[in-house]
Motif scaffolding. Structure first.
Motif, PDB file in Angstrom:
ATOM      1  N   UNK A   1      32.965  -8.520   9.864  1.00  0.00           N
ATOM      2  CA  UNK A   1      32.094  -9.632  10.241  1.00  0.00           C
ATOM      3  C   UNK A   1      32.080 -10.287   8.418  1.00  0.00           C
ATOM      4  N   UNK A   2      31.839  -9.440   7.695  1.00  0.00           N
ATOM      5  CA  UNK A   2      31.578  -9.707   6.090  1.00  0.00           C
ATOM      6  C   UNK A   2      32.929 -10.642   5.621  1.00  0.00           C
ATOM      7  N   UNK A   3      33.987  -9.873   5.878  1.00  0.00           N
ATOM      8  CA  UNK A   3      35.309 -10.472   5.335  1.00  0.00           C
ATOM      9  C   UNK A   3      35.789 -11.907   6.197  1.00  0.00           C
ATOM     10  N   UNK A   4      35.767 -11.529   7.660  1.00  0.00           N
ATOM     11  CA  UNK A   4      36.590 -12.608   8.297  1.00  0.00           C
ATOM     12  C   UNK A   4      35.418 -13.806   8.582  1.00  0.00           C
ATOM     13  N   UNK A   5      34.060 -13.469   8.686  1.00  0.00           N
ATOM     14  CA  UNK A   5      33.254 -14.601   9.077  1.00  0.00           C
ATOM     15  C   UNK A   5      32.458 -15.051   7.656  1.00  0.00           C
ATOM     16  N   UNK A   6      31.906 -14.247   6.916  1.00  0.00           N
ATOM     17  CA  UNK A   6      31.185 -14.552   5.990  1.00  0.00           C
ATOM     18  C   UNK A   6      31.919 -15.181   4.886  1.00  0.00           C
ATOM     19  N   UNK A   7      33.261 -14.530   4.618  1.00  0.00           N
ATOM     20  CA  UNK A   7      34.321 -14.547   3.650  1.00  0.00           C
ATOM     21  C   UNK A   7      33.607 -13.980   2.340  1.00  0.00           C
ATOM     22  N   UNK A   8      32.962 -12.629   2.313  1.00  0.00           N
ATOM     23  CA  UNK A   8      32.495 -11.899   1.560  1.00  0.00           C
ATOM     24  C   UNK A   8      33.269 -10.623   1.376  1.00  0.00           C
ATOM     25  N   UNK A   9      33.857 -10.396   0.002  1.00  0.00           N
ATOM     26  CA  UNK A   9      34.514  -9.174  -0.131  1.00  0.00           C
ATOM     27  C   UNK A   9      33.603  -7.866   0.093  1.00  0.00           C
ATOM     28  N   UNK A  10      34.271  -6.775   0.070  1.00  0.00           N
ATOM     29  CA  UNK A  10      33.608  -5.411   0.388  1.00  0.00           C
ATOM     30  C   UNK A  10      34.339  -4.185  -0.646  1.00  0.00           C
ATOM     31  N   UNK A  11      33.469  -3.588  -1.088  1.00  0.00           N
ATOM     32  CA  UNK A  11      33.886  -2.378  -1.610  1.00  0.00           C
ATOM     33  C   UNK A  11      33.232  -1.191  -1.116  1.00  0.00           C
ATOM     34  N   UNK A  12      34.209  -0.272  -0.865  1.00  0.00           N
ATOM     35  CA  UNK A  12      33.828   1.245  -0.257  1.00  0.00           C
ATOM     36  C   UNK A  12      34.814   2.027  -0.962  1.00  0.00           C
ATOM     37  N   UNK A  13      34.191   3.339  -0.999  1.00  0.00           N
ATOM     38  CA  UNK A  13      34.855   4.494  -1.671  1.00  0.00           C
ATOM     39  C   UNK A  13      35.969   5.104  -0.425  1.00  0.00           C
ATOM     40  N   UNK A  14      37.080   5.649  -1.019  1.00  0.00           N
ATOM     41  CA  UNK A  14      38.475   6.071  -0.349  1.00  0.00           C
ATOM     42  C   UNK A  14      37.943   7.268   0.409  1.00  0.00           C
ATOM     43  N   UNK A  15      36.967   8.117   0.111  1.00  0.00           N
ATOM     44  CA  UNK A  15      36.537   9.060   0.771  1.00  0.00           C
ATOM     45  C   UNK A  15      34.899   9.201   0.498  1.00  0.00           C
ATOM     46  N   UNK A  16      34.147  10.040   1.505  1.00  0.00           N
ATOM     47  CA  UNK A  16      32.757  10.418   1.425  1.00  0.00           C
ATOM     48  C   UNK A  16      32.600  11.594   0.055  1.00  0.00           C
ATOM     49  N   UNK A  17      31.608  11.055  -0.500  1.00  0.00           N
ATOM     50  CA  UNK A  17      31.256  11.805  -1.742  1.00  0.00           C
ATOM     51  C   UNK A  17      32.234  11.724  -2.929  1.00  0.00           C
ATOM     52  N   UNK A  18      31.854  12.020  -4.279  1.00  0.00           N
ATOM     53  CA  UNK A  18      32.707  12.056  -5.189  1.00  0.00           C
ATOM     54  C   UNK A  18      34.020  13.093  -5.329  1.00  0.00           C
ATOM     55  N   UNK A  19      35.088  12.959  -5.895  1.00  0.00           N
ATOM     56  CA  UNK A  19      36.324  13.693  -5.972  1.00  0.00           C
ATOM     57  C   UNK A  19      35.819  14.527  -7.382  1.00  0.00           C
ATOM     58  N   UNK A  20      35.111  15.467  -6.944  1.00  0.00           N
ATOM     59  CA  UNK A  20      34.703  16.312  -8.169  1.00  0.00           C
ATOM     60  C   UNK A  20      35.658  17.287  -9.118  1.00  0.00           C
ATOM     61  N   UNK A  21      36.829  17.522  -8.382  1.00  0.00           N
ATOM     62  CA  UNK A  21      38.003  17.976  -8.938  1.00  0.00           C
ATOM     63  C   UNK A  21      38.741  17.229  -9.584  1.00  0.00           C
ATOM     64  N   UNK A  22      38.724  15.765  -9.500  1.00  0.00           N
ATOM     65  CA  UNK A  22      39.760  14.806 -10.015  1.00  0.00           C
ATOM     66  C   UNK A  22      40.967  14.494  -9.317  1.00  0.00           C
TER      67      UNK A  22
END
Length: 388
Positions: A180-201
């Motif tokens: 909805x945000x991208x297609x209707x509101x025309x607002x970009x989204x940021x999301x991480x590639x996985x849940x939680x930080x990559x603690x081991x890099x």
């Protein structure tokens, strides 16, 4: 307003004045600010300082009645924080972004608050609108944190649900909101590639997140849905991670005992250290938008990994760590740091790296080294056409 998303969406312009007024009365928020601004006086003089801070903020933010107005007001503070805790922020690939387009930014994840803050910084300084930011509800323990994040274009990802049915419903809602945000509101989204930080890099894209984008449009082909969302891989590279010692400790405990129990307030400490701690140089790279999406989420995940890992900027410390890494890969032709960097830059990095090694208990050093060595291993494996 779009009622179905009310539980997770960011605040709208019309809600800004009421939320600001609520924050200025929130004792926990004023306590946190007082401790941050006046650490020495916060104990004995909190009763005096809190109303003063509330008054000062009220004046400063008077008349602000939109999210853009608020972001403009806090941008100089963000810039100052960024400049104080880094040796400079650079970015590349913004030519892949065009005004008037909404994108789905999928980024590697190292720091809770600063990852999206640096992406915002790069996008804002490139003269483009900032994205809406996905943030886990596990980080929103206090109502004021939730208010602050939702004022700043964040939306909530419900992670702390235990039942399968609730999880499914939450993912469905999240998927519908992103589309909805991208297609209707025309607002970009940021999301991480996985849940939680990559603690081991070791940055890897979780294909379940890619599947989630498709969930609310199940009747359309996967590739078609992804192509419509203008998915862009983003690489965020920190020269130094302020939380590297804590991550090494957690990895060591997890590997030696099989599990790790977070202490009370540990996330808050990570957030504070991530914001204020020294990061050296930071680089953000925006990859190529996915135009020809494969039909399968696993294949798409490996394309995201290829772009994110090759777009990652390797600093001298990464090569220094790789040279000490016990699991170096004999198939990879990784050059020595001295072949790639000028002597003075390398000397500075060697001093800083040694300081970090000295501060780390001996038994946790392999975990510290691995955090900085993994990006080298991953990038060179991709360059050599080897599987990750």
């Amino acid at each position: 307003m779009m009622g179905e998303f009310d539980a997770i969406r960011p605040y709208a312009d019309a809600e800004v004045p009421a939320v600001m007024a609520r924050l200025l009365k929130d004792q926990a928020f004023l306590d946190t600010l007082t401790r941050f601004r006046f650490p020495r006086l916060a104990g004995s003089f909190a009763w005096l300082l809190k109303p003063l801070i509330a008054y000062r903020l009220g004046l400063e933010f008077r008349g602000i009645n939109s999210v853009a107005g608020l972001q403009e007001k806090i941008e100089p503070y963000i810039d100052r924080t960024v400049e104080r805790a880094t040796d400079g922020v650079t970015y590349s690939g913004t030519e892949n972004l065009s005004r008037g387009n909404a994108y789905l930014f999928l980024a590697n994840h190292r720091d809770i608050v600063m990852d999206p803050a640096f992406v915002n910084y790069a996008v804002y300084h490139a003269g483009l609108p900032t994205p809406r930011i996905a943030i886990g509800d596990n980080l929103l323990q206090k109502p004021f944190v939730s208010d602050l994040m939702r004022l700043n274009k964040s939306f909530i990802v419900h992670r702390s649900l235990s039942g399968r049915r609730e999880k499914l419903a939450a993912f469905q809602l999240l998927s519908a909101y992103i589309n909805h945000s991208i297609l209707k509101d025309g607002e970009s989204i940021w999301i991480a590639q996985a849940e939680g930080r990559a603690k081991d890099g070791d940055d890897r894209t979780d294909s379940a997140i890619l599947k989630m984008f498709h969930m609310s449009r199940k009747d359309e082909p996967f590739a078609e849905v992804i192509n419509s969302l203008q998915l862009i891989p983003v690489s965020i590279s920190y020269e130094y991670d302020p939380c590297d010692q804590a991550k090494a400790r957690e990895l060591f405990i997890r590997e030696s005992s099989g599990s790790y129990q977070k202490a009370q307030g540990e996330d808050d400490q990570s957030i504070a250290l991530g914001i204020t701690g020294y990061k050296g140089r930071v680089h953000i790279h925006f990859g190529q938008p996915i135009r020809q999406c494969p039909e399968d989420s696993k294949q798409l995940a490996s394309e995201m990994d290829r772009q994110i890992l090759t777009g990652y900027r390797l600093f001298p410390v990464h090569y220094l760590a790789y040279a000490m890494h016990s699991e170096r890969d004999p198939q990879l032709a990784v050059p020595d740091a001295s072949e790639l960097f000028p002597a003075d830059e390398l000397a500075k990095a060697s001093r800083e790296w040694q300081r970090r090694l000295d501060a780390c208990p001996a038994e946790q050093r392999p975990q510290l080294i691995r955090q900085y060595a993994n990006p080298v291993r991953n990038q060179y494996r991709i360059k050599a056409g080897l599987p990750l």
